[in-house]
Design an enzyme around this catalytic site. Structure first.
Site, PDB file in Angstrom:
ATOM      1  N   MET A 276      55.521  41.957  -9.656  1.00  0.00           N
ATOM      2  CA  MET A 276      54.089  41.980  -9.369  1.00  0.00           C
ATOM      3  C   MET A 276      53.260  42.265 -10.618  1.00  0.00           C
ATOM      4  O   MET A 276      52.227  41.649 -10.852  1.00  0.00           O
ATOM      5  CB  MET A 276      53.796  43.033  -8.297  1.00  0.00           C
ATOM      6  CG  MET A 276      52.341  43.045  -7.860  1.00  0.00           C
ATOM      7  SD  MET A 276      51.965  44.410  -6.748  1.00  0.00           S
ATOM      8  CE  MET A 276      52.824  43.895  -5.268  1.00  0.00           C
TER       9      MET A 276
ATOM     10  N   LYS B   8      33.626  24.684  -8.027  1.00  0.00           N
ATOM     11  CA  LYS B   8      34.069  25.405  -6.820  1.00  0.00           C
ATOM     12  C   LYS B   8      35.196  26.380  -7.165  1.00  0.00           C
ATOM     13  O   LYS B   8      35.737  26.337  -8.277  1.00  0.00           O
ATOM     14  CB  LYS B   8      34.524  24.399  -5.769  1.00  0.00           C
ATOM     15  CG  LYS B   8      35.731  23.581  -6.210  1.00  0.00           C
ATOM     16  CD  LYS B   8      36.058  22.468  -5.224  1.00  0.00           C
ATOM     17  CE  LYS B   8      37.215  21.636  -5.732  1.00  0.00           C
ATOM     18  NZ  LYS B   8      37.453  20.447  -4.914  1.00  0.00           N
TER      19      LYS B   8
ATOM     20  N   TYR C  96      64.545  41.991 -10.557  1.00  0.00           N
ATOM     21  CA  TYR C  96      64.891  41.963  -9.141  1.00  0.00           C
ATOM     22  C   TYR C  96      65.940  40.890  -8.847  1.00  0.00           C
ATOM     23  O   TYR C  96      65.811  39.751  -9.314  1.00  0.00           O
ATOM     24  CB  TYR C  96      63.651  41.660  -8.292  1.00  0.00           C
ATOM     25  CG  TYR C  96      62.709  42.822  -8.150  1.00  0.00           C
ATOM     26  CD1 TYR C  96      63.079  43.990  -7.500  1.00  0.00           C
ATOM     27  CD2 TYR C  96      61.402  42.729  -8.651  1.00  0.00           C
ATOM     28  CE1 TYR C  96      62.190  45.044  -7.366  1.00  0.00           C
ATOM     29  CE2 TYR C  96      60.504  43.772  -8.511  1.00  0.00           C
ATOM     30  CZ  TYR C  96      60.912  44.934  -7.873  1.00  0.00           C
ATOM     31  OH  TYR C  96      60.029  45.962  -7.732  1.00  0.00           O
TER      32      TYR C  96
ATOM     33  N   ARG D  12      40.547  13.409   5.422  1.00  0.00           N
ATOM     34  CA  ARG D  12      40.117  14.803   5.436  1.00  0.00           C
ATOM     35  C   ARG D  12      38.658  14.821   5.867  1.00  0.00           C
ATOM     36  O   ARG D  12      38.375  14.599   7.025  1.00  0.00           O
ATOM     37  CB  ARG D  12      40.381  15.408   4.040  1.00  0.00           C
ATOM     38  CG  ARG D  12      40.476  16.898   4.015  1.00  0.00           C
ATOM     39  CD  ARG D  12      40.809  17.421   2.628  1.00  0.00           C
ATOM     40  NE  ARG D  12      39.832  17.000   1.617  1.00  0.00           N
ATOM     41  CZ  ARG D  12      39.884  17.329   0.332  1.00  0.00           C
ATOM     42  NH1 ARG D  12      40.868  18.062  -0.122  1.00  0.00           N
ATOM     43  NH2 ARG D  12      38.963  16.920  -0.511  1.00  0.00           N
TER      44      ARG D  12
HETATM   45  C1  LIG Z   1      37.527  19.404  -5.940  1.00  0.00           C
HETATM   46  C2  LIG Z   1      36.832  18.122  -5.803  1.00  0.00           C
HETATM   47  C3  LIG Z   1      36.580  17.332  -6.926  1.00  0.00           C
HETATM   48  C4  LIG Z   1      37.120  17.663  -8.303  1.00  0.00           C
HETATM   49  O1  LIG Z   1      38.477  17.350  -8.348  1.00  0.00           O
HETATM   50  P1  LIG Z   1      39.360  17.495  -9.696  1.00  0.00           P
HETATM   51  O2  LIG Z   1      40.659  16.914  -9.331  1.00  0.00           O
HETATM   52  O3  LIG Z   1      39.447  18.961  -9.957  1.00  0.00           O
HETATM   53  O4  LIG Z   1      38.645  16.785 -10.767  1.00  0.00           O
HETATM   54  C5  LIG Z   1      35.831  16.186  -6.751  1.00  0.00           C
HETATM   55  N1  LIG Z   1      35.361  15.827  -5.541  1.00  0.00           N
HETATM   56  C6  LIG Z   1      35.601  16.563  -4.432  1.00  0.00           C
HETATM   57  C7  LIG Z   1      35.070  16.123  -3.114  1.00  0.00           C
HETATM   58  C8  LIG Z   1      36.362  17.719  -4.510  1.00  0.00           C
HETATM   59  O5  LIG Z   1      36.610  18.435  -3.429  1.00  0.00           O
END
Ligand SMILES: *Cc1c(COP(=O)(O)O)cnc(C)c1O
Length: 328
Positions: free
Chosen positions: A273, A5, A225, A100
């Site tokens: 930046m 992802k 800055y 969640r």
């Molecule tokens: C992002 C995610 C993972 C992977 O998590 P990591 O900590 O990057 O290994 C696994 N399961 C779900 C549901 C996630 O959202």
């Protein structure tokens, strides 16, 4: 199940999936990422971690053979209303304490029953949950999540999946049938107290730039800055291209290491930046064009993240479009 992802945590979803082609499945958060993988020709199982949000996405999932996480009642209703010829592989997500996505334990038996009766679902459905603090070794909260998941799924058919990277490493009981590592696949440690090297991981990403200017400053001169750093002595400062417009965190503290010509040197002053400044007084002569590694081998992104009060996930995911990404 390789988690790719967020554009494979900033590494590029298609190149990363190619590098991970031995995975049995890929997991993504959004339909667009799943479609990108199919369009690029990947034939592995693909799991949509957030599931579908409407009938249009159901159509896309059917067309591309995408597996769906089902975490709320509306998604079961979409599946019940499905009249197409295709059936879906689904993963019922149980919320054992993440707070969640997923059905709360009290709602799980009813959800399981609906899923088991749904004709558009390939039976049996997979069963999954997500750990809220697997990166804290040996904690009671995770033990309770594992116990609850075992209780709720006892005797049910269907494959199980629990562990993210930290769960996979630190909680053998969480490995179940499928593990879902993300971060560790990119060579990054999910633990505050264990480095990637401790875990036998090597970073897949190197964020590299160049020196664009070298400047001598006198004791008392301010750099950057806000003048957050003032030279205490005659110093030599290398200005490197790269800043928060690329993904390097503006909060990175003075002293955060970078590599100039492969030698560690401290970041000084505030990150801009497009540029950042490095104290190279102690280094052999540095010239414009010299390579600067902002993170990668020798400068763990975990260290940069710690110096900026964040986590490595946020830094690698933030790689902006103007950064050229090549996989080694
Ligand atoms: C992002 C995610 C993972 C992977 O998590 P990591 O900590 O990057 O290994 C696994 N399961 C779900 C549901 C996630 O959202």
């Amino acid at each position: 199940m390789a988690v790719v992802k967020a554009n494979a945590y900033g590494h590029g979803v298609v190149p990363a999936a190619r590098a991970l082609a031995g995975a049995d499945a890929f997991a993504v958060a959004r339909m667009r990422e799943a479609v990108a993988l199919r369009t690029a020709g990947f034939r592995q199982r693909i799991v949509l971690l957030q599931g579908v949000k409407d009938a249009e996405e159901m159509q896309e999932a059917a067309q591309d053979g995408i597996e769906l996480v089902v975490h709320q009642r509306e998604q079961i209703e979409l599946l019940q209303a499905w009249r197409g010829a295709q059936r879906f592989r689904v993963w019922l997500k149980i919320d054992t304490g993440m707070g969640r996505l997923g059905f709360w334990p009290g709602d799980t038996p009813a959800a399981l029953a609906r899923v088991a009766e749904c004709r558009s679902i390939v039976q049996p459905a997979g069963l999954m949950t997500h750990l809220a603090e697997a990166e804290v070794r040996n904690n009671g909260y995770t033990r309770a999540q594992l116990r609850l998941f075992a209780q709720l799924t006892a005797g049910l058919p269907g494959e199980r999946s629990i562990a993210n990277s930290a769960g996979l490493v630190a909680w053998p009981a969480a490995r179940a049938d499928w593990v879902r590592p993300g971060l560790m696949l990119y060579g990054i440690s999910p633990f505050a107290e264990s480095s990637a090297a401790d875990l036998g991981l090597r970073p897949a990403m190197r964020l590299e730039s160049r020196v664009i200017a070298v400047k001598d400053v006198s004791a008392g001169d301010r750099v950057g800055y806000g003048g957050t750093w003032t030279a205490a002595r005659k110093s030599r400062i290398a200005v490197a291209a790269g800043g928060y417009g690329d993904c390097y965190p503006r909060n990175a503290a003075t002293g955060t290491p970078v590599l100039v010509n492969e030698i560690p040197a401290p970041l000084v002053g505030r990150v801009s930046m497009d540029m950042l400044t490095i104290d190279v007084t102690e280094l052999p002569p540095v010239a414009p064009g010299d390579p600067v590694v902002l993170w990668g081998r020798g400068v763990p992104v975990e260290t940069v993240a710690a110096g900026a009060g964040t986590i490595p996930y946020e830094l690698v995911c933030g790689v902006s479009e103007r950064v050229q990404v090549e996989l080694c």
